[in-house]
Design an enzyme around this catalytic site. Structure first.
Site, PDB file in Angstrom:
ATOM      1  N   HIS A 177       0.832  -1.201   0.000  1.00 14.44           N
ATOM      2  CA  HIS A 177       0.000   0.000   0.000  1.00 14.44           C
ATOM      3  C   HIS A 177       0.869   1.254   0.000  1.00 14.44           C
ATOM      4  O   HIS A 177       0.581   2.228  -0.706  1.00 14.44           O
ATOM      5  CB  HIS A 177      -0.928  -0.009   1.217  1.00 14.44           C
ATOM      6  CG  HIS A 177      -2.037   0.996   1.153  1.00 14.44           C
ATOM      7  ND1 HIS A 177      -1.981   2.205   1.812  1.00 14.44           N
ATOM      8  CD2 HIS A 177      -3.224   0.990   0.502  1.00 14.44           C
ATOM      9  CE1 HIS A 177      -3.085   2.882   1.578  1.00 14.44           C
ATOM     10  NE2 HIS A 177      -3.865   2.181   0.786  1.00 14.44           N
ATOM     11  N   HIS A 198      -4.980   6.172  -5.647  1.00 17.06           N
ATOM     12  CA  HIS A 198      -6.052   6.921  -5.021  1.00 17.06           C
ATOM     13  C   HIS A 198      -6.467   8.075  -5.942  1.00 17.06           C
ATOM     14  O   HIS A 198      -5.816   8.351  -6.940  1.00 17.06           O
ATOM     15  CB  HIS A 198      -5.612   7.485  -3.663  1.00 17.06           C
ATOM     16  CG  HIS A 198      -5.381   6.430  -2.636  1.00 17.06           C
ATOM     17  ND1 HIS A 198      -4.174   5.795  -2.498  1.00 17.06           N
ATOM     18  CD2 HIS A 198      -6.203   5.885  -1.696  1.00 17.06           C
ATOM     19  CE1 HIS A 198      -4.250   4.906  -1.511  1.00 17.06           C
ATOM     20  NE2 HIS A 198      -5.474   4.942  -1.016  1.00 17.06           N
ATOM     21  N   HIS A 207      -7.728  -1.760  -4.620  1.00 20.20           N
ATOM     22  CA  HIS A 207      -7.914  -2.273  -3.265  1.00 20.20           C
ATOM     23  C   HIS A 207      -8.638  -3.615  -3.259  1.00 20.20           C
ATOM     24  O   HIS A 207      -8.427  -4.436  -2.357  1.00 20.20           O
ATOM     25  CB  HIS A 207      -8.646  -1.236  -2.416  1.00 20.20           C
ATOM     26  CG  HIS A 207      -7.795  -0.064  -2.051  1.00 20.20           C
ATOM     27  ND1 HIS A 207      -7.708   1.061  -2.845  1.00 20.20           N
ATOM     28  CD2 HIS A 207      -6.979   0.149  -0.980  1.00 20.20           C
ATOM     29  CE1 HIS A 207      -6.863   1.920  -2.275  1.00 20.20           C
ATOM     30  NE2 HIS A 207      -6.419   1.400  -1.159  1.00 20.20           N
ATOM     31  N   HIS A 329     -14.423   6.723   3.463  1.00 21.12           N
ATOM     32  CA  HIS A 329     -13.069   6.162   3.475  1.00 21.12           C
ATOM     33  C   HIS A 329     -12.061   7.023   4.225  1.00 21.12           C
ATOM     34  O   HIS A 329     -11.411   6.571   5.178  1.00 21.12           O
ATOM     35  CB  HIS A 329     -12.594   5.935   2.044  1.00 21.12           C
ATOM     36  CG  HIS A 329     -11.142   5.594   1.927  1.00 21.12           C
ATOM     37  ND1 HIS A 329     -10.187   6.537   1.579  1.00 21.12           N
ATOM     38  CD2 HIS A 329     -10.463   4.455   2.151  1.00 21.12           C
ATOM     39  CE1 HIS A 329      -8.997   5.975   1.571  1.00 21.12           C
ATOM     40  NE2 HIS A 329      -9.125   4.707   1.917  1.00 21.12           N
ATOM     41  N   HIS A 333     -10.271   6.396   8.170  1.00 20.68           N
ATOM     42  CA  HIS A 333      -8.815   6.340   8.346  1.00 20.68           C
ATOM     43  C   HIS A 333      -8.381   7.319   9.442  1.00 20.68           C
ATOM     44  O   HIS A 333      -7.599   6.981  10.340  1.00 20.68           O
ATOM     45  CB  HIS A 333      -8.111   6.696   7.036  1.00 20.68           C
ATOM     46  CG  HIS A 333      -7.793   5.526   6.180  1.00 20.68           C
ATOM     47  ND1 HIS A 333      -6.758   4.656   6.455  1.00 20.68           N
ATOM     48  CD2 HIS A 333      -8.371   5.056   5.033  1.00 20.68           C
ATOM     49  CE1 HIS A 333      -6.694   3.717   5.528  1.00 20.68           C
ATOM     50  NE2 HIS A 333      -7.672   3.939   4.649  1.00 20.68           N
ATOM     51  N   PHE A 350      -1.504   7.430   4.573  1.00 22.51           N
ATOM     52  CA  PHE A 350      -1.403   6.349   3.600  1.00 22.51           C
ATOM     53  C   PHE A 350      -0.200   5.427   3.820  1.00 22.51           C
ATOM     54  O   PHE A 350      -0.315   4.219   3.698  1.00 22.51           O
ATOM     55  CB  PHE A 350      -1.331   6.917   2.181  1.00 22.51           C
ATOM     56  CG  PHE A 350      -2.643   7.415   1.654  1.00 22.51           C
ATOM     57  CD1 PHE A 350      -3.830   6.837   2.033  1.00 22.51           C
ATOM     58  CD2 PHE A 350      -2.685   8.475   0.758  1.00 22.51           C
ATOM     59  CE1 PHE A 350      -5.036   7.293   1.537  1.00 22.51           C
ATOM     60  CE2 PHE A 350      -3.892   8.937   0.253  1.00 22.51           C
ATOM     61  CZ  PHE A 350      -5.067   8.347   0.648  1.00 22.51           C
ATOM     62  N   HIS A 363     -11.302  -1.670   4.525  1.00 23.70           N
ATOM     63  CA  HIS A 363     -11.371  -1.701   3.067  1.00 23.70           C
ATOM     64  C   HIS A 363     -12.277  -2.808   2.544  1.00 23.70           C
ATOM     65  O   HIS A 363     -12.794  -2.706   1.427  1.00 23.70           O
ATOM     66  CB  HIS A 363      -9.974  -1.780   2.465  1.00 23.70           C
ATOM     67  CG  HIS A 363      -9.392  -0.425   2.227  1.00 23.70           C
ATOM     68  ND1 HIS A 363      -9.673   0.309   1.098  1.00 23.70           N
ATOM     69  CD2 HIS A 363      -8.598   0.357   2.996  1.00 23.70           C
ATOM     70  CE1 HIS A 363      -9.066   1.483   1.166  1.00 23.70           C
ATOM     71  NE2 HIS A 363      -8.403   1.542   2.309  1.00 23.70           N
TER      72      HIS A 363
END
Length: 594
Positions: A177, A198, A207, A329, A333, A350, A363
């Site tokens: 990732h 992204h 993903h 999303h 996070h 990230f 996810h």
């Protein structure tokens, strides 16, 4: 699978030699020379009538050709086992040039995200989906049994215990990732173009593949091919707490880098800023359900809005998130990440997010949204654009074989061998109603026009009026075109978590904490992230403007504003407002893809 584009004639003229050997260094040279080629092609689309598709071909620097140019580069990495597609799909990463990823402030991470390389990079096979004899069920995390938790914990522990250089090791899996998201990779054949998964239509398929292989690896480690990852069901009241299986200290599923104030019984905030919402749990739940309704239904009637902006091979990364990548999303996070660390590691940024086992449950739920969205009717369906379908990634499978996968092969989750446990979906029936039974239409003439307000920094609540291009639209008009509120040329500090809410037919005294009403249009959220232009500690204000489009046809109906020439919009910044500038805001109409 070959592209649907058929080249009937091509003439290539170059001031540079057009034949190159297959060495990595010369591939880099060749990619730089693609700009020097002049390609004259007559292109016919033999199956689809997509006018825009033809436009991508003749004038693009990534006519991916040269003509042997990028084709040769792709062959070097063994990623063209099928006939070459004369389009512009995003190619897989160039593993031979993987570099150290970067933190949001531009400094390098204290390790490399690059995976271990196989001995032979010359022939990377295309992944063949195994036969599915029985579809696995991914369970809701809040409903799993102790037996399941023991099995899952054992698999994660075994993954963490593998040799640190094993591509199946937990940290190596987490680094995937990091490499794909923090400028560790460049596109194959385009050494100056970072590969970013992204902010565009690559978000969902990347993903999905990532979780697919992670799940299969876990199953192989415990010799159980029926093992399926859990999903965090935060879109339903029953799952709106951090799942308890991740909260046991000393469990391999636990991560100390989380917000300790957000453990149960705290209700997750899908609109999280940086400060916990001072509201009742019921208000948080109502807000969450409203945001899910907006992001899955109101604001996502088209694939272009749900998935995000298209990106083609050779293009610099763009910023045009789909609805779900934006909210919930990014907010989830941030809500989970450790506020005591500089970038809210692990989930809060990230580069480190996938180090927390809860990342995969988060996810999985995002992936579940994709499966649900396609059942909601209208024009909610996958893209048919070959550039999307033929875009590719590289992953290690459970046998430690590096394989190439394409977007097209993952769009049916059941062909991948899994589906999701059926649970209630309360947000489907949570269409918000106006704050007052009788809507009072605000006089647009009493506030400044958008053209006089923007460009503007969002360091305070902004109220403005905006003119609609069409009024009193018929049902047929609405079926053909969606009306959009569009935010253009948004630039901001990449280091900051930025979030603002959008309301319609409100004044600056808007009750910003109460979202369960028709006046709430949508939100924007940025997760701290590194973009390639900021490497080396440069200023990290994005040089790539972002955009956001909110569908407002339904909202205009609910507020009785369909006949109004001008409407009033209010923007309420919640976090990082001083760090974002909005270039312009306008309303236009948009034809959803068929």
């Amino acid at each position: 699978m070959a592209s649907n584009f058929l080249v009937t004639s091509c003439t290539t003229i170059s001031s540079s030699p057009s034949k190159f050997s297959q060495s990595p260094s010369q591939i880099s040279v060749r990619a730089k020379r693609i700009d020097n080629f002049k390609v004259n092609c007559e292109v016919k689309n033999n199956t689809m009538n997509h006018e825009d598709e033809g436009k991508y071909f003749p004038g693009r620097r990534n006519v991916l050709l040269g003509l042997g140019g990028l084709y040769g580069a792709a062959n070097f990495m063994g990623v063209t086992n099928e006939p070459f597609a004369l389009g512009a799909p995003v190619p897989p990463p160039d593993l031979s040039t993987c570099s150290s990823a970067s933190l949001p402030d531009g400094s390098p991470v204290p390790f490399t995200c690059c995976p271990p390389l196989p001995k032979d990079l010359s022939n990377i096979p295309t992944y063949k989906l195994p036969n599915v004899s029985k579809v696995k069920i991914r369970p809701a995390a809040h409903k799993v049994t102790q037996e399941y938790i023991a099995k899952y914990s054992s698999a994660i522990q075994k993954m963490k215990s593998l040799d640190k250089d094993d591509p199946l090791n937990f940290m190596q899996q987490a680094n995937i990732h990091c490499a794909y998201c923090n400028t560790g990779y460049k596109e194959l054949g385009f050494p100056g173009v970072p590969l970013q998964v992204h902010f565009s239509w690559l978000f969902f398929p990347f993903h999905r593949w990532y979780l697919y292989f992670f799940e299969r690896i876990l199953g192989s480690l415990i010799d159980d091919d029926t093992f399926a990852l859990p999903f965090w069901n935060y879109d339903s009241q029953a799952g709106m707490q951090m799942p308890s299986l991740y909260n046991v200290v000393n469990s391999p599923l636990y991560d100390p880098n989380r917000n300790q104030n957000h453990y149960p019984p705290n209700v997750v905030d899908l609109g999280f800023t940086t400060i916990d919402l001072d509201a009742s749990d019921q208000q948080k739940i109502n807000n969450n359900l409203t945001m899910m309704y907006r992001q899955m239904l109101t604001n996502a009637p088209c694939p272009q809005l749900f998935f995000g902006n298209p990106i083609r091979g050779g293009e610099q990364p763009i910023r045009g998130m789909g609805t779900i990548e934006n909210i919930p999303h990014n907010a989830v996070h941030r809500w989970v990440g450790n506020p005591n660390n500089k970038f809210r590691e692990n989930m809060g940024t990230f580069y480190s997010a996938a180090r927390d086992p809860i990342f995969y449950a988060h996810h999985a739920n995002i992936d579940r949204m994709w499966t649900i969205w396609k059942t909601l009717g209208g024009k909610r369906r996958d893209f048919t654009d070959r550039d999307w379908l033929d875009s590719a990634f590289l992953f290690y499978d459970e046998n430690r074989t590096l394989v190439k996968v394409r977007v097209e092969d993952c769009i049916n989750n059941e062909k991948l061998g899994y589906k999701y446990e059926e649970v209630p979906i309360p947000w489907k029936n949570f269409r918000p109603v106006p704050r007052k039974q009788k809507v009072k239409k605000l006089k647009a003439k009493s506030v400044k026009a958008a053209t006089k307000v923007f460009p503007s920094r969002l360091n305070k609540t902004l109220s403005f009026s905006i003119k609609r291009p069409k009024i009193s639209r018929t049902s047929e008009d609405k079926e053909i075109e969606e009306e959009l509120l569009v935010f253009k040329d948004m630039t901001f500090d990449e280091n900051e978590y930025i979030r603002f809410d959008v309301f319609m037919n409100e004044d600056e005294g808007v009750k910003a904490k109460v979202l369960d009403r028709a006046e709430y249009v949508g939100s924007f959220a940025n997760l701290p992230h590194m973009h390639d232009g900021a490497a080396g500690g440069q200023n990290t204000t994005s040089s790539i403007p972002a955009s956001m489009s909110l569908a407002i046809t339904e909202i205009l109906e609910d507020l009785g504003l369909e006949d109004e020439e001008d409407i009033v919009v209010v923007l309420v910044p919640h976090s990082g407002g001083k760090q974002i500038t909005i270039g312009s805001v306008e309303i236009n109409t948009f034809a959803c893809a068929d």
